[in-house]
Design an enzyme around this catalytic site. Structure first.
Site, PDB file in Angstrom:
ATOM      1  N   LEU A 257      20.510  -1.814  -3.073  1.00  8.54           N
ATOM      2  CA  LEU A 257      20.018  -3.417  -3.203  1.00  8.54           C
ATOM      3  C   LEU A 257      19.017  -2.979  -4.057  1.00  8.54           C
ATOM      4  O   LEU A 257      17.620  -2.573  -3.502  1.00  8.54           O
ATOM      5  CB  LEU A 257      19.707  -3.970  -2.410  1.00  8.54           C
ATOM      6  CG  LEU A 257      21.172  -4.092  -0.983  1.00  8.54           C
ATOM      7  CD1 LEU A 257      20.690  -4.719  -0.356  1.00  8.54           C
ATOM      8  CD2 LEU A 257      22.253  -3.847  -1.843  1.00  8.54           C
TER       9      LEU A 257
ATOM     10  N   ALA B  62      18.689  -5.816  -6.529  1.00  8.16           N
ATOM     11  CA  ALA B  62      18.840  -7.207  -7.881  1.00  8.16           C
ATOM     12  C   ALA B  62      17.624  -8.133  -7.497  1.00  8.16           C
ATOM     13  O   ALA B  62      17.397  -8.741  -8.302  1.00  8.16           O
ATOM     14  CB  ALA B  62      19.801  -7.528  -8.261  1.00  8.16           C
TER      15      ALA B  62
ATOM     16  N   ARG C  15       6.953 -10.955  -6.300  1.00  7.60           N
ATOM     17  CA  ARG C  15       5.094 -10.356  -5.604  1.00  7.60           C
ATOM     18  C   ARG C  15       4.275  -9.513  -6.490  1.00  7.60           C
ATOM     19  O   ARG C  15       2.958  -9.364  -7.029  1.00  7.60           O
ATOM     20  CB  ARG C  15       5.386 -10.330  -4.274  1.00  7.60           C
ATOM     21  CG  ARG C  15       5.131 -11.337  -3.543  1.00  7.60           C
ATOM     22  CD  ARG C  15       6.405 -11.021  -2.012  1.00  7.60           C
ATOM     23  NE  ARG C  15       7.579 -10.566  -1.991  1.00  7.60           N
ATOM     24  CZ  ARG C  15       7.892  -9.881  -0.944  1.00  7.60           C
ATOM     25  NH1 ARG C  15       7.189 -10.200   0.259  1.00  7.60           N
ATOM     26  NH2 ARG C  15       9.161  -9.962  -1.008  1.00  7.60           N
TER      27      ARG C  15
ATOM     28  N   LYS D  90      -3.444  20.477 -27.997  1.00  2.00           N
ATOM     29  CA  LYS D  90      -1.956  18.488 -28.465  1.00  2.00           C
ATOM     30  C   LYS D  90      -0.599  20.263 -29.220  1.00  2.00           C
ATOM     31  O   LYS D  90      -1.114  20.792 -30.089  1.00  2.00           O
ATOM     32  CB  LYS D  90      -2.458  17.942 -28.895  1.00  2.00           C
ATOM     33  CG  LYS D  90      -1.170  16.801 -28.697  1.00  2.00           C
ATOM     34  CD  LYS D  90      -1.170  16.084 -30.268  1.00  2.00           C
ATOM     35  CE  LYS D  90      -0.457  17.369 -31.390  1.00  2.00           C
ATOM     36  NZ  LYS D  90       0.334  16.518 -32.172  1.00  2.00           N
TER      37      LYS D  90
ATOM     38  N   ALA E 236     -17.135  27.280 -30.441  1.00  2.00           N
ATOM     39  CA  ALA E 236     -17.666  26.027 -30.238  1.00  2.00           C
ATOM     40  C   ALA E 236     -17.631  24.876 -31.057  1.00  2.00           C
ATOM     41  O   ALA E 236     -18.070  25.425 -32.433  1.00  2.00           O
ATOM     42  CB  ALA E 236     -18.940  25.845 -29.007  1.00  2.00           C
TER      43      ALA E 236
ATOM     44  N   SER F 284     -17.906  28.597 -34.899  1.00  2.00           N
ATOM     45  CA  SER F 284     -18.208  27.770 -34.259  1.00  2.00           C
ATOM     46  C   SER F 284     -18.799  26.330 -35.513  1.00  2.00           C
ATOM     47  O   SER F 284     -18.670  26.762 -35.994  1.00  2.00           O
ATOM     48  CB  SER F 284     -19.870  27.195 -33.179  1.00  2.00           C
ATOM     49  OG  SER F 284     -19.885  28.857 -32.118  1.00  2.00           O
TER      50      SER F 284
HETATM   51  C1  UD1 Z   1      14.255  -7.281   4.276  1.00  2.00           C
HETATM   52  C2  UD1 Z   1      14.524  -7.752   4.965  1.00  2.00           C
HETATM   53  C3  UD1 Z   1      13.633  -7.877   6.025  1.00  2.00           C
HETATM   54  C4  UD1 Z   1      12.992  -6.410   6.047  1.00  2.00           C
HETATM   55  C5  UD1 Z   1      13.005  -5.856   5.015  1.00  2.00           C
HETATM   56  C6  UD1 Z   1      12.289  -4.305   5.145  1.00  2.00           C
HETATM   57  C7  UD1 Z   1      16.950  -9.452   5.167  1.00  2.00           C
HETATM   58  C8  UD1 Z   1      17.168 -10.830   5.094  1.00  2.00           C
HETATM   59  N1  UD1 Z   1      15.736  -8.998   4.993  1.00  2.00           N
HETATM   60  O1  UD1 Z   1      13.091  -8.571   3.930  1.00  2.00           O
HETATM   61  O2  UD1 Z   1      14.128  -7.960   7.189  1.00  2.00           O
HETATM   62  O3  UD1 Z   1      11.988  -6.094   6.762  1.00  2.00           O
HETATM   63  O4  UD1 Z   1      13.512  -5.966   3.802  1.00  2.00           O
HETATM   64  O5  UD1 Z   1      11.361  -3.825   3.790  1.00  2.00           O
HETATM   65  O6  UD1 Z   1      17.014  -8.785   4.831  1.00  2.00           O
HETATM   66  N2  UD1 Z   1      18.108  -8.208  -3.335  1.00  2.00           N
HETATM   67  C9  UD1 Z   1      18.764  -7.696  -3.688  1.00  2.00           C
HETATM   68  N3  UD1 Z   1      19.378  -9.516  -4.194  1.00  2.00           N
HETATM   69  C10 UD1 Z   1      19.621 -10.370  -3.228  1.00  2.00           C
HETATM   70  C11 UD1 Z   1      17.836 -10.100  -2.958  1.00  2.00           C
HETATM   71  C12 UD1 Z   1      17.384  -8.892  -2.656  1.00  2.00           C
HETATM   72  O7  UD1 Z   1      19.369  -7.070  -4.401  1.00  2.00           O
HETATM   73  O8  UD1 Z   1      19.153 -10.865  -3.378  1.00  2.00           O
HETATM   74  C13 UD1 Z   1      17.188  -6.518  -2.591  1.00  2.00           C
HETATM   75  C14 UD1 Z   1      15.930  -6.714  -3.263  1.00  2.00           C
HETATM   76  O9  UD1 Z   1      16.400  -6.255  -4.789  1.00  2.00           O
HETATM   77  C15 UD1 Z   1      15.649  -5.043  -2.758  1.00  2.00           C
HETATM   78  C16 UD1 Z   1      16.169  -5.608  -0.773  1.00  2.00           C
HETATM   79  O10 UD1 Z   1      16.852  -6.356  -0.925  1.00  2.00           O
HETATM   80  O11 UD1 Z   1      15.431  -4.306  -3.194  1.00  2.00           O
HETATM   81  C17 UD1 Z   1      15.234  -6.214  -0.381  1.00  2.00           C
HETATM   82  O12 UD1 Z   1      14.839  -7.682  -0.892  1.00  2.00           O
HETATM   83  P1  UD1 Z   1      13.759  -7.797  -0.225  1.00  2.00           P
HETATM   84  O13 UD1 Z   1      13.194  -9.433  -0.590  1.00  2.00           O
HETATM   85  O14 UD1 Z   1      12.189  -7.927  -0.472  1.00  2.00           O
HETATM   86  O15 UD1 Z   1      13.653  -8.768   1.364  1.00  2.00           O
HETATM   87  P2  UD1 Z   1      12.697  -8.215   2.068  1.00  2.00           P
HETATM   88  O16 UD1 Z   1      11.888 -10.112   2.086  1.00  2.00           O
HETATM   89  O17 UD1 Z   1      11.876  -7.478   2.395  1.00  2.00           O
HETATM   90 CA    CA Z   2      11.225  -5.634  -0.069  1.00  2.00          CA
END
Ligand code: UD1
Ligand code: CA
Length: 444
Positions: free
Chosen positions: A8, A10, A15, A332, A361, A386
């Site tokens: 995952l 997306a 932040r 380089k 040098a 040099s």
């Molecule tokens: C998530 C977990 C949390 C865990 C933490 C670990 C859930 C609901 N929560 O929280 O329990 O402790 O990760 O780091 O699963 N992403 C998508 N599509 C979306 C939302 C997220 O692809 O719609 C992907 C993000 O790119 C990321 C991952 O999912 O790689 C986690 O998403 P993020 O929003 O960072 O979740 P956390 O709030 O960190």
């Molecule tokens: Ca996360």
């Protein structure tokens, strides 16, 4: 083993406050996603499905050759995983879910998770849990003995649940036979209004299945959501590489001050002094000494050479065996052949320095005229005095000598002496006469 993986990636990474997709932020000089995919490759999964956001072609490029599906609306981690269905559907083996922003998890740990999935109690979900020193935003694991009951997101957690030290890393191994059925049952009735992947555990339990947790180390399971966490991850990656370099036979005098790139290669008995930085694409041969405060990128250093202190090797620098590159020297796109010495305050660019040549040098290869780059060729055993400027294109023959302070604009034949500077004139007694005249004027 029969294994598929869903990664995952997306999420918006809000932040990070960045134009760059979060999973492309680099660790040790390459995207965090590439680290994760490399670790995953160790398990040789049959299928890998990437879930990326719309307009993230740059992420797809890093994911290649793995296919990507696009999650058009970011409705949560469960929604994201469900998008992978077309790529994973019908797969009966184990499915590993990974988060692009949790890239430090090792192949070994992933393997541990899958082995647990295959134990005789046949858990539908095995979650990689950990106890971070600061559990802040992580989902909490509600355990019943060794069994995992459910995962509760912080925003939905009661005060008692928040006090649980066990956290969800996001990494899970699942029974592929039930994964998509369970995923499609997840709703978004929670504090964030998102489809939570973490609800899988509760649903699997309700379907009469066992769920389990395997413990991982906080170092591996750091989730990167902010620049501060990115910096923490960088430290972890650097520490891994420092240990690896030492295990492989290099001496690092101040390991915590040496920074590697993901692809740095060091031979045996290499000594790296404090405060050395390796950019991408560096290969260092056996018995090389890299002295303090040197910066190397895109270069090769052959056996027995010494580099630095305070040297800068830029892309295309090839340093031969036993060559010496000294302080405040920049190289380089240049070959410095075996045994050549370029020891002080020098710029060598677009050049060859022949074997055993000595570059004095302050020598500069003037390789650029504001429009093009030109080559300087210094023959073997040549001696460059040099403070010489070698105006490229120019060729210094084998064994030739260039007098100090010369500006060389024409080729120098092999074995010749070239001096190109104002002729020295000494006027006998001039200084004395001068002083006497001045003193007389002052007294008067
Ligand atoms: C998530 C977990 C949390 C865990 C933490 C670990 C859930 C609901 N929560 O929280 O329990 O402790 O990760 O780091 O699963 N992403 C998508 N599509 C979306 C939302 C997220 O692809 O719609 C992907 C993000 O790119 C990321 C991952 O999912 O790689 C986690 O998403 P993020 O929003 O960072 O979740 P956390 O709030 O960190
Ligand atoms: Ca996360």
């Amino acid at each position: 083993m029969s294994l598929a993986a869903i990664v995952l990636a997306a999420g918006l990474g809000t932040r990070m406050k960045s134009q760059l997709p979060k999973v492309l932020h680099p660790l040790a000089g390459r995207p965090m996603l590439a680290h994760l995919l490399d670790n995953l490759a160790r398990l040789a999964p049959q299928r890998v499905a990437m879930v990326i956001g719309p307009g993230q072609e740059s992420v797809a490029k890093v994911a290649a050759p793995h296919p990507c599906v696009i999650q058009a609306d970011r409705l949560g981690t469960a929604h994201a995983a469900l998008q992978a269905r077309p790529l994973i559907d019908g797969f009966q083996g184990d499915v590993l879910i990974l988060f692009g922003d949790t890239p430090l998890v090792t192949g070994q740990t992933m393997e541990k998770l899958i082995l647990r999935r295959r134990e005789t109690d046949d858990p539908a979900v095995v979650v990689l849990g950990f106890k971070p020193s600061d559990p802040a935003g992580y989902g909490r694991l509600v355990l019943n003995g060794a069994k995992l009951e459910r995962i509760v997101e912080v925003k939905d957690a009661t005060e008692i649940e928040r006090a649980i030290p066990w956290c969800n890393s996001g990494v899970m191994a699942l029974d592929g036979k039930v994964l998509f059925d369970l995923l499609s049952k997840i709703d978004n009735k929670n504090a964030k209004g998102e489809y939570y992947l973490t609800d899988l555990v509760r649903l699997a339990r309700e379907a009469g299945r066992v769920c389990a947790m395997v413990e991982g180390s906080p170092e591996e399971l750091l989730g990167i959501n902010s620049r501060a966490e990115l910096a923490q991850a960088e430290t972890i990656v650097q520490n891994r590489m420092r240990l690896q370099a030492m295990d492989d036979g290099a001496t690092l005098i101040g390991p915590e001050t040496v920074f590697f790139s993901w692809d740095t290669k060091l031979g045996r008995d290499v000594v790296v002094g404090p405060n050395v930085v390796f950019g991408p694409g560096v290969a260092v041969g056996d018995e090389v000494e890299i002295r303090p405060f040197s910066h190397l990128e895109g270069c090769v250093v052959a056996k027995g050479a010494t580099v630095g202190p305070f040297a800068r090797l830029r892309p295309g620098a090839e340093i031969g065996q036993n060559a010496h590159i000294g302080n405040f020297v920049e190289i380089k796109k240049a070959v410095v052949e075996d045994g050549a010495k370029v020891n002080h305050l020098t710029y060598i660019g677009d050049a060859r320095v022949g074997a055993k040549a000595n570059v004095g040098a302050g020598t500069i290869t003037c390789n650029y005229d504001g429009f093009g780059k030109y080559h300087t060729d210094i023959g073997k055993n040549a001696f460059i005095g040099s403070n010489s400027a070698l105006v490229a294109p120019v060729k210094i023959g084998d064994g030739a000598i260039v007098g100090a302070g010369s500006v060389i604009t024409q080729d120098v034949p092999a074995g010749a002496l070239a001096v190109a500077r104002g002729k020295q004139a000494s006027i006998a007694g001039w200084a004395e006469t001068f002083r006497a005249a001045k003193t007389q004027k002052k007294d008067a």
